[in-house]
Enzyme design. Structure first.
Site, PDB file in Angstrom:
ATOM      1  N   LYS A 240       1.237  -0.670  -0.270  1.00  0.00           N
ATOM      2  CA  LYS A 240       0.093   0.303   0.214  1.00  0.00           C
ATOM      3  C   LYS A 240       0.793   1.401  -0.191  1.00  0.00           C
ATOM      4  O   LYS A 240       1.452   1.189   0.818  1.00  0.00           O
ATOM      5  CB  LYS A 240      -1.057   0.117   1.424  1.00  0.00           C
ATOM      6  N   SER A 317      -9.653   1.300   3.149  1.00  0.00           N
ATOM      7  CA  SER A 317      -8.910   2.279   2.505  1.00  0.00           C
ATOM      8  C   SER A 317      -7.793   1.133   1.523  1.00  0.00           C
ATOM      9  O   SER A 317      -6.709   1.678   0.755  1.00  0.00           O
ATOM     10  CB  SER A 317      -8.079   3.400   3.070  1.00  0.00           C
ATOM     11  N   SER A 341      -9.628  -1.020   7.079  1.00  0.00           N
ATOM     12  CA  SER A 341      -8.863  -0.796   6.184  1.00  0.00           C
ATOM     13  C   SER A 341      -8.297  -2.089   5.086  1.00  0.00           C
ATOM     14  O   SER A 341      -7.927  -2.337   4.054  1.00  0.00           O
ATOM     15  CB  SER A 341      -7.801   0.146   6.278  1.00  0.00           C
TER      16      SER A 341
END
Length: 634
Positions: A240, A317, A341
């Site tokens: 990420k 996210s 997330s």
């Protein structure tokens, strides 16, 4: 008449000045009755169904089946396009800060902490001392268990499609069918193709051909010389974008951060390199981790698509990591989880997501947006793959202040043939706060676990509305604190939904934050009591399936507080208290969207999650092929 009117008008400013200067202003509301919470004693009202919680018939497990929208706010319209622009503008004016946002805070019950009198001391960091465990000499080593997992695991071809996992890559490399270099060339070709498709996948947002080939060629040499570094040698992975990864820009989903390429890896990236993994790039994410849809319309990122249905969101996210794994770009991705997330996008994209115990995997080199709620974890094609990655990444890091005294990570029990002796905790009132399709599949998953010898124990998860509000206050307050300079300096470069979230966060006070952390202390104490009687807590992963993407979302983004609250319903307990959680795909909706199941365990007991998760995979009789899928090994 005119003189009288003039006299009255002249008195108004004087009266206003007298009120403002002389009349006492109560903090909160003078009419609010503080509800005292006795230390160590749960409030019965904490389990009552939240607003918007209506009956939907009878279900297995006792009691009335409850519905879809848990903890639904009283007023939270979905905004995008002009409506979102207008709201963000007004919210950041004096009128918005003084009038509009305080009303939203009350309507959505975010002012709950102001009506509570909690006597426990606050817990600002959910670190828990490890229990002293007996050393069982007969227990298998972690390497032995991983060897057994990779030797035994196979996705039955008779059931059709199966994701290509770590075992499949290792089989190709060991047999000589493919080399890491050949796989890397396939990946590069796919990365060039997937963002030219309609719509573009947008899972990986930064990658470098030379870097990928450099790592792949080194791995190829090691396989040729039979001196591989680990079970991740030659395995494609992505991280990420909130992790520092050389030589990429550390943008964290924004257009203004990471103006220069990174020169130092985050600890997780460093460990993956040391294990021989091929880092194929950094993946997309919702800007600054501020939402749960994955929507990010800015020019460097664009909104990633759900591989199962490209007109639906991935969840966020950690949107890019989940999309990359589900689309076959790599079998392993690393994300961060502050409010679901990792687990939300993993569930929406039909793959496995593990949120480790707070501090279990080092967060050094990750932007510290919320220091008390965020844990690092892998998103993988299978529970076995998650176990392999976890075993390599989970250890103390001198550069990270949390988890320094953690116990050694183990995979004990993962290869057990059944679940005999395990006690599974279920709070049915809490469990049933989901859509009917989700509930039906998740109830059957519980029955499946029972059929393997586990016993189901009804438990009570108290004060879950307080947990919901406390988590929101903690994560938003910490993010607002960390991002305050950015909010002032880069306000117009931020996405609209980010500005809306941070404007709302500015409404929370120091008293709100301290009371929320007092609630954290209470909830952690309740969990200790619950885990003294059961080995884990079961819930659906998310109350619903992935929401649809609208055209305006792609240009302006969207803000949907109702969905955010709903999607985090089963996630927040783990983030507030630091306990680990694992989501495993359990089935599909009639529309073909994935439905996930969650297992949570006590601090540092990821092994029991992985043991139960591996048996949950047997429950899913079929894995559906995503609409967007690349077979890198073909």
């Amino acid at each position: 008449m005119a003189p009288l009117l003039l006299l009255l008008l002249s008195l108004v400013p004087a009266a206003a000045a007298a009120y403002l200067c002389c009349v006492r202003r109560y903090t909160g509301s003078a009419a609010v009755v503080l509800h005292r919470r006795e230390p160590g004693r749960a409030e019965a009202g904490g389990r009552s169904p939240p607003r918007g919680f209506v009956s939907a018939g009878e279900g297995a497990g006792g009691g009335a089946r409850r519905s879809p929208l848990a903890s639904s706010p009283q007023w939270a319209p979905r905004l995008s396009g002009f409506g979102l622009r207008l709201f963000v503008h007004v919210a950041n004016t004096a009128f918005g800060q003084i009038c509009l946002l305080p009303v939203l805070i009350r309507l959505n019950n975010f002012s709950l902490m102001r009506s509570l009198d909690i006597r426990e001391d606050p817990t600002f960091i959910p670190e828990v001392a490890a229990e002293v465990m007996e050393d069982k000499s007969e227990a298998k080593s972690t390497l032995d268990i991983i060897k057994q997992l990779t030797d035994a695991r196979s996705d039955s071809a008779s059931n059709g499609f199966s994701f290509k996992g770590i075992k499949d890559f290792l089989d190709c490399y060991r047999s000589g069918k493919l080399t890491p270099s050949q796989v890397a060339k396939n990946i590069i070709a796919v990365l060039e193709d997937c963002d030219k498709s309609t719509p573009p996948l947008r899972a990986i947002v930064q990658w470098d051909r030379e870097q990928i080939m450099l790592m792949a060629e080194a791995s190829t040499v090691r396989y040729r010389n039979k001196c591989t570094l680990s079970y991740l040698d030659g395995i494609p992975v992505c991280l990420k974008e909130d992790f520092k990864v050389v030589p990429y820009h550390h943008r964290v989903g924004t257009v203004y951060l990471g103006t220069e390429p990174e020169t130092e890896d985050a600890t997780v990236a460093k460990k993956l390199r040391e294990a021989g993994a091929i880092i194929i790039g950094v993946s997309n994410m919702q800007e600054l981790g501020t939402g749960t849809t994955g929507c990010n319309p800015n020019r460097y990122h664009k909104t990633p698509r759900n591989p199962y249905k490209p007109n639906h969101f991935t969840g966020g996210s950690s949107s890019g990591p989940a999309a990359a794994v589900a689309a076959g770009l790599c079998p392993v991705a690393i994300g961060t989880d502050g409010g679901g997330s990792v687990r939300i996008p993993a569930s929406f994209c039909g793959v496995v997501g593990l949120k480790g115990t707070f501090g279990r995997i080092s967060s050094h080199g990750c932007l510290p947006l919320s220091y008390s709620t965020v844990s690092v974890g892998p998103i993988c094609t299978s529970v076995a793959d998650a176990a392999i990655v976890y075993s390599i990444l989970a250890e103390p890091d001198p550069l990270c202040p949390y988890g320094l005294k953690q116990p050694k990570a183990t995979l004990s029990g993962m290869c057990a043939p059944d679940l005999k002796g395990l006690k599974l905790g279920v709070d049915w009132t809490f469990f049933k706060a989901c859509d009917a399709e989700v509930l039906s599949i998740c109830e059957k998953a519980v029955e499946h676990l029972q059929s393997l010898g586990a016993s189901m124990v009804e438990v009570s998860l108290p004060e879950m509305e307080e947990v919901r509000v406390a988590h929101v206050i903690c994560i938003l307050s910490e993010m607002r604190d960390f991002l305050q300079p950015d909010f002032n300096k880069h306000f117009y470069e931020m996405n609209l939904d980010t500005r809306a979230s941070l404007a709302l966060a500015s409404q929370f006070t120091a008293l709100d934050y301290i009371t929320a952390n007092r609630q954290r202390t209470r909830t952690m104490r309740f969990l200790r009591e619950i885990f003294s009687t059961v080995d884990c807590i079961l819930t659906p992963a998310i109350p619903c399936t992935a929401p649809r993407i609208y055209e305006s979302d792609l240009s302006t983004g969207s803000s949907d507080l109702n969905f955010t609250v709903q999607s985090m319903r089963f996630m927040q307990l783990g983030n507030l208290t630091g306990i680990p959680g694992l989501v495993v795909p359990a089935g599909y909706s009639t529309a073909g969207l994935p439905i996930g199941f969650q297992v949570m365990a006590k601090w540092w007991d990821e092994a029991v999650l992985l043991r139960i998760g591996s048996k949950l995979e047997e429950f899913r009789y079929q894995t559906k092929k995503p609409s967007i899928y690349y077979d890198i090994l073909a």
